[in-house]
Motif scaffolding. Structure first.
Motif, PDB file in Angstrom:
ATOM      1  N   PRO A 223       0.796  -1.225   0.000  1.00  0.00           N
ATOM      2  CA  PRO A 223       0.000   0.000   0.000  1.00  0.00           C
ATOM      3  C   PRO A 223       0.828   1.274   0.000  1.00  0.00           C
ATOM      4  O   PRO A 223       0.317   2.345  -0.323  1.00  0.00           O
ATOM      5  N   ALA A 224       2.098   1.183   0.360  1.00  0.00           N
ATOM      6  CA  ALA A 224       2.936   2.371   0.448  1.00  0.00           C
ATOM      7  C   ALA A 224       3.789   2.584  -0.786  1.00  0.00           C
ATOM      8  O   ALA A 224       3.989   3.710  -1.222  1.00  0.00           O
ATOM      9  N   GLU A 225       4.327   1.511  -1.369  1.00  0.00           N
ATOM     10  CA  GLU A 225       5.368   1.649  -2.389  1.00  0.00           C
ATOM     11  C   GLU A 225       5.228   0.544  -3.429  1.00  0.00           C
ATOM     12  O   GLU A 225       4.866  -0.577  -3.101  1.00  0.00           O
ATOM     13  N   ARG A 226       5.587   0.887  -4.648  1.00  0.00           N
ATOM     14  CA  ARG A 226       5.564  -0.114  -5.713  1.00  0.00           C
ATOM     15  C   ARG A 226       6.476   0.344  -6.832  1.00  0.00           C
ATOM     16  O   ARG A 226       6.658   1.538  -7.061  1.00  0.00           O
ATOM     17  N   GLY A 227       7.075  -0.636  -7.530  1.00  0.00           N
ATOM     18  CA  GLY A 227       7.927  -0.323  -8.660  1.00  0.00           C
ATOM     19  C   GLY A 227       7.315  -0.815  -9.951  1.00  0.00           C
ATOM     20  O   GLY A 227       6.095  -0.963 -10.068  1.00  0.00           O
ATOM     21  N   TYR A 228       8.186  -1.118 -10.935  1.00  0.00           N
ATOM     22  CA  TYR A 228       7.717  -1.477 -12.262  1.00  0.00           C
ATOM     23  C   TYR A 228       8.218  -2.858 -12.662  1.00  0.00           C
ATOM     24  O   TYR A 228       9.187  -3.379 -12.113  1.00  0.00           O
ATOM     25  N   ALA A 229       7.581  -3.418 -13.669  1.00  0.00           N
ATOM     26  CA  ALA A 229       7.985  -4.711 -14.209  1.00  0.00           C
ATOM     27  C   ALA A 229       9.415  -4.627 -14.740  1.00  0.00           C
ATOM     28  O   ALA A 229       9.916  -3.563 -15.099  1.00  0.00           O
ATOM     29  N   LEU A 230      10.083  -5.788 -14.811  1.00  0.00           N
ATOM     30  CA  LEU A 230      11.503  -5.789 -15.129  1.00  0.00           C
ATOM     31  C   LEU A 230      11.786  -5.447 -16.583  1.00  0.00           C
ATOM     32  O   LEU A 230      12.895  -4.997 -16.897  1.00  0.00           O
ATOM     33  N   ASP A 231      10.838  -5.640 -17.488  1.00  0.00           N
ATOM     34  CA  ASP A 231      11.117  -5.276 -18.875  1.00  0.00           C
ATOM     35  C   ASP A 231      11.291  -3.773 -19.029  1.00  0.00           C
ATOM     36  O   ASP A 231      12.277  -3.298 -19.606  1.00  0.00           O
ATOM     37  N   VAL A 232      10.369  -2.975 -18.461  1.00  0.00           N
ATOM     38  CA  VAL A 232      10.506  -1.532 -18.572  1.00  0.00           C
ATOM     39  C   VAL A 232      11.577  -1.017 -17.616  1.00  0.00           C
ATOM     40  O   VAL A 232      12.211   0.020 -17.881  1.00  0.00           O
ATOM     41  N   THR A 233      11.828  -1.732 -16.515  1.00  0.00           N
ATOM     42  CA  THR A 233      12.936  -1.364 -15.638  1.00  0.00           C
ATOM     43  C   THR A 233      14.251  -1.412 -16.399  1.00  0.00           C
ATOM     44  O   THR A 233      15.083  -0.493 -16.320  1.00  0.00           O
ATOM     45  N   ARG A 234      14.456  -2.494 -17.153  1.00  0.00           N
ATOM     46  CA  ARG A 234      15.674  -2.610 -17.954  1.00  0.00           C
ATOM     47  C   ARG A 234      15.754  -1.502 -18.995  1.00  0.00           C
ATOM     48  O   ARG A 234      16.811  -0.866 -19.162  1.00  0.00           O
ATOM     49  N   GLN A 235      14.657  -1.263 -19.685  1.00  0.00           N
ATOM     50  CA  GLN A 235      14.640  -0.244 -20.731  1.00  0.00           C
ATOM     51  C   GLN A 235      14.957   1.138 -20.154  1.00  0.00           C
ATOM     52  O   GLN A 235      15.761   1.898 -20.722  1.00  0.00           O
ATOM     53  N   ALA A 236      14.343   1.464 -19.026  1.00  0.00           N
ATOM     54  CA  ALA A 236      14.564   2.769 -18.412  1.00  0.00           C
ATOM     55  C   ALA A 236      15.978   2.898 -17.862  1.00  0.00           C
ATOM     56  O   ALA A 236      16.583   3.979 -17.924  1.00  0.00           O
ATOM     57  N   ALA A 237      16.527   1.811 -17.305  1.00  0.00           N
ATOM     58  CA  ALA A 237      17.880   1.856 -16.771  1.00  0.00           C
ATOM     59  C   ALA A 237      18.896   2.119 -17.879  1.00  0.00           C
ATOM     60  O   ALA A 237      19.862   2.866 -17.690  1.00  0.00           O
ATOM     61  N   LEU A 238      18.701   1.515 -19.035  1.00  0.00           N
ATOM     62  CA  LEU A 238      19.599   1.771 -20.161  1.00  0.00           C
ATOM     63  C   LEU A 238      19.481   3.220 -20.624  1.00  0.00           C
ATOM     64  O   LEU A 238      20.487   3.860 -20.955  1.00  0.00           O
ATOM     65  N   HIS A 239      18.282   3.747 -20.655  1.00  0.00           N
ATOM     66  CA  HIS A 239      18.122   5.168 -21.001  1.00  0.00           C
ATOM     67  C   HIS A 239      18.788   6.066 -19.952  1.00  0.00           C
ATOM     68  O   HIS A 239      19.271   7.153 -20.290  1.00  0.00           O
ATOM     69  N   ALA A 240      18.814   5.628 -18.711  1.00  0.00           N
ATOM     70  CA  ALA A 240      19.439   6.421 -17.647  1.00  0.00           C
ATOM     71  C   ALA A 240      20.958   6.313 -17.655  1.00  0.00           C
ATOM     72  O   ALA A 240      21.624   7.047 -16.921  1.00  0.00           O
ATOM     73  N   GLY A 241      21.514   5.391 -18.461  1.00  0.00           N
ATOM     74  CA  GLY A 241      22.960   5.244 -18.532  1.00  0.00           C
ATOM     75  C   GLY A 241      23.529   4.209 -17.593  1.00  0.00           C
ATOM     76  O   GLY A 241      24.743   4.176 -17.364  1.00  0.00           O
ATOM     77  N   MET A 242      22.675   3.325 -17.065  1.00  0.00           N
ATOM     78  CA  MET A 242      23.136   2.310 -16.132  1.00  0.00           C
ATOM     79  C   MET A 242      23.611   1.056 -16.876  1.00  0.00           C
ATOM     80  O   MET A 242      23.106   0.725 -17.948  1.00  0.00           O
TER      81      MET A 242
END
Length: 659
Positions: free
Chosen positions: A219-238
């Motif tokens: 109820p307090a916190e949630r993240g995202y599925a790993l497919d978009v996590t990977r995509q976003a991390a690459l865009h962030a330069g990780m």
């Protein structure tokens, strides 16, 4: 979005009080019926959560798309085993009916306005994303999670067709959820288009050791599925992520499912490592002794997890439920599990309270970091993560902190917040934890070996929960400072990629992140929010720090003072972070750290050194007795907007004998 768990009935009362305190004050007194109507409207939306998100920077030139993440949570999740999940008995929702989501785009700039025409995806003419089937809206009983892949070429052509002055480096997005019987739910995001790569040094890999994916879900916190996590991390330069999902959200089955997901999405370009953020109890006496621990698996078997001898087949550490009334596993017992598995752990945000109202979260130097004899770090523990979240600015508007909307009030938008200053919190963690632990580690070893008694390393992690653009936070139990924040939340300029731990892995990351884990275990790393500084001793004087005989960050060297080779430095920044303003070397002894020594920099300041730059440490080391010392380095850059960025290295340990 964060909502700190508490006793549900207390939380219900707190929510009601927050609602009352947060109601706007009109120029004339409101009648009781008006107040009741406004309160009813506020309560009608309780338990419904909307989020739109997109990467803050697009650095991955190989990805033709901008992902836009959409989330709708209709009522409190019932699967998490946190106390807050019991709120579901109070928050029962009727299904929502979604017509679609409109996405508008404009160039960044105060004079730019959105056009009335949204970007169209597919064949729909009225909606960017048409959720209807046969003209009927999509019924959302529980939740909707969807990622729209917007072609970057479509963005550029749209901007070129509607605005003069391109090509544009930055764009603003307006994402509007359209529902039946609800006002539009609007979010505003800012995206750097075609951003330049982050500063790089060969064989050093940038990552985040404290990131929450969709396996954090309560109820307090949630993240995202790993497919978009990977995509976003690459865009962030990780290059890599440690998935530090909450022990309070995991089960053996979910932990195994996360591993299967990790296997599906890791590859030679990007590595995900399944770790965990464990809720533990500090060894110090008293109330509110919750302490968080980021744990990572063994470098020898990154997929193993942390087997529970009492529960065969369970590789996850499950402890407590995140509430004040639920007993959590003591720090020492959690670390024993980590050590038995060959894993490693960092103390997460060890000197930050979990909430300004709930003062838990602080680690005790003697009771938590050290063994009972005080001569070693507890087994399994290798360091601390005081650079946790990249916040310098906060905003009262959790949906438009960049002031993109034409009528946004600037007082609600991102402004410098001394109470959230990442550098102040980091320096506090260094002063309260890292410096005293480093000093104690310089004691003689009990086994008589000529080496420091123990080493303690520093790391950085975003602690982001999704949070690709900025972080939206709701502390419903902490509305005393600004009442409206307890109800509507607020924004912090923390996001995936804003701070990182950069590790040295000369043989590559390893197919399962083996070498990333070894570097984290051995302190072969620096912490940075942009620029990079590395250092070491080039023992064969061949202009490289990559040879087996060279001594680098996290390692030790012992030799006569007169034979000590120069310390070799290399630094690199970019226009985004600006040229180096200072590089300081700090000498640490058993009695503490001496005043920092400035290393001369070229004038005018440069973005990068073209080669290794030598610095003679011998004058610095002449002070004091012949014993183990350490040096560590700090660097500061500043860009054209007068924004400051930093890099902190882990130490090199030195014993210089003779004159």
């Amino acid at each position: 979005m964060r909502l700190r768990s508490a006793n549900p009935r207390r939380l219900e009362r707190a929510l009601l009080l927050a609602v009352c305190l947060a109601l706007p004050r009109s120029a004339s007194p409101q009648t009781p019926s008006e107040l009741a109507s406004e309160l009813k409207e506020k309560l009608a939306t309780t338990g419904v959560f909307f989020r739109a998100d997109a990467p803050r920077t697009l650095r991955n030139t190989n990805d033709p798309s901008l992902p836009i993440v959409l989330q709708i949570i209709n009522g409190v999740e019932k699967t998490a085993h946190t106390t807050g999940a019991s709120l579901s008995e109070y928050l029962r929702r009727e299904p929502l009916r979604l017509q679609g989501v409109n996405i508008y785009v404009k160039p960044t700039g105060p004079q730019r306005r959105f056009t009335a025409e949204p970007i169209r995806l597919g064949t729909a003419r009225e909606f960017s994303y048409d959720a209807r089937t046969g003209g009927e809206p999509l019924v959302i009983a529980d939740r909707l999670e969807r990622t729209l892949q917007v072609p970057r070429g479509l963005l550029q052509s749209y901007l070129a067709a509607h605005y003069l002055g391109g090509p544009f480096r930055s764009a603003d997005l307006w994402v509007s959820f359209r529902l039946v019987g609800w006002p539009n739910q609007d979010f505003y995001l800012r995206v750097q288009l075609n951003a330049i790569p982050l500063p790089q040094v060969a064989k050093w890999y940038r990552g985040d050791m404290h990131y929450h994916s969709g396996y954090t879900d309560n109820p307090a916190e949630r993240g995202y599925a790993l497919d978009v996590t990977r995509q976003a991390a690459l865009h962030a330069g990780m290059d890599w992520l440690v998935l530090a999902d909450h022990s309070t959200d995991l089960s053996p089955e979910r932990y195994q499912a996360e591993l299967e997901d990790v296997k599906r999405y890791r590859d030679a370009r990007f590595v995900m490592i399944r770790g965990e953020e464990v809720t533990t109890a500090s060894g110090r006496p008293g109330l509110w002794t919750t302490a968080h621990l980021v744990v990572a698996p063994s470098p020898d078997d990154p997929d193993r997890g942390f087997p529970d001898p009492a529960r065969p087949g369970s590789d996850v550490i499950i402890t407590g439920d995140g509430s004040l009334t639920s007993a959590a596993l003591p720090v020492a017992e959690a670390l024993a599990r980590v050590a038995a598995s060959g894993g490693l752990a960092y103390a997460a945000h060890p000197f930050d309270p979990i909430s300004p109202l709930m003062r838990g979260g602080r680690w005790d130097l003697d009771a938590d970091f050290l063994t009972t004899q005080g001569t070693q770090l507890q087994a399994g523990l290798v360091g601390l993560e005081p650079w946790n979240r990249a916040t310098l600015n906060t905003a009262d508007d959790a949906r438009d902190p960049f002031c993109i909307h034409a009528h946004s009030g600037p007082e609600a938008c991102f402004q410098r917040d001394p109470g959230a200053d990442q550098y102040a919190r980091l320096e506090q963690g260094i002063r309260l934890g890292w410096q005293p632990l480093l000093a104690r580690g310089l004691a003689s070893r009990a086994d008589g070996k000529d080496a420091p008694a123990f080493k303690t390393f520093l790391a950085a992690g975003s602690d982001a929960h999704g949070d690709l653009n900025y972080e939206a936070t709701l502390d419903a139990v902490d509305f005393t400072g600004k009442p409206q924040r307890g109800l509507t939340g607020y924004a912090e300029d923390n996001a995936l990629g804003r701070i990182s731990t950069v590790v040295y892995a000369p043989e590559g990351m390893g197919p399962r992140g083996e070498n990333i884990l070894r570097a984290l275990r051995d302190g072969r790393s620096v912490a940075s929010n942009g620029p990079l500084l590395i250092a070491g001793f080039d023992r064969n004087a061949n202009g490289s720090l990559d040879d087996p005989d060279d001594v680098g960050i996290g390692q030790e060297i012992s030799c006569p003072l007169k034979s000590l080779p120069p310390l070799q430095l290399r630094w690199v920044s970019s226009e985004e972070f600006g040229p180096f303003q200072s590089i300081r070397v700090i000498l640490g002894t058993r009695t503490g750290e001496l005043a920092a020594v400035e290393i001369p920099l070229p004038s005018p300041a440069t973005l990068a050194s073209t080669r290794l730059v030598p610095f003679d440490l011998r004058p610095v080391l002449q002070e004091g007795s012949v014993e183990w010392k350490y040096i560590r380095l700090e660097a500061v850059t500043r860009n054209s907007a007068e924004e400051e960025f930093r890099c902190y290295t882990n130490p090199l340990w030195i014993k210089a004998t003779g004159k």
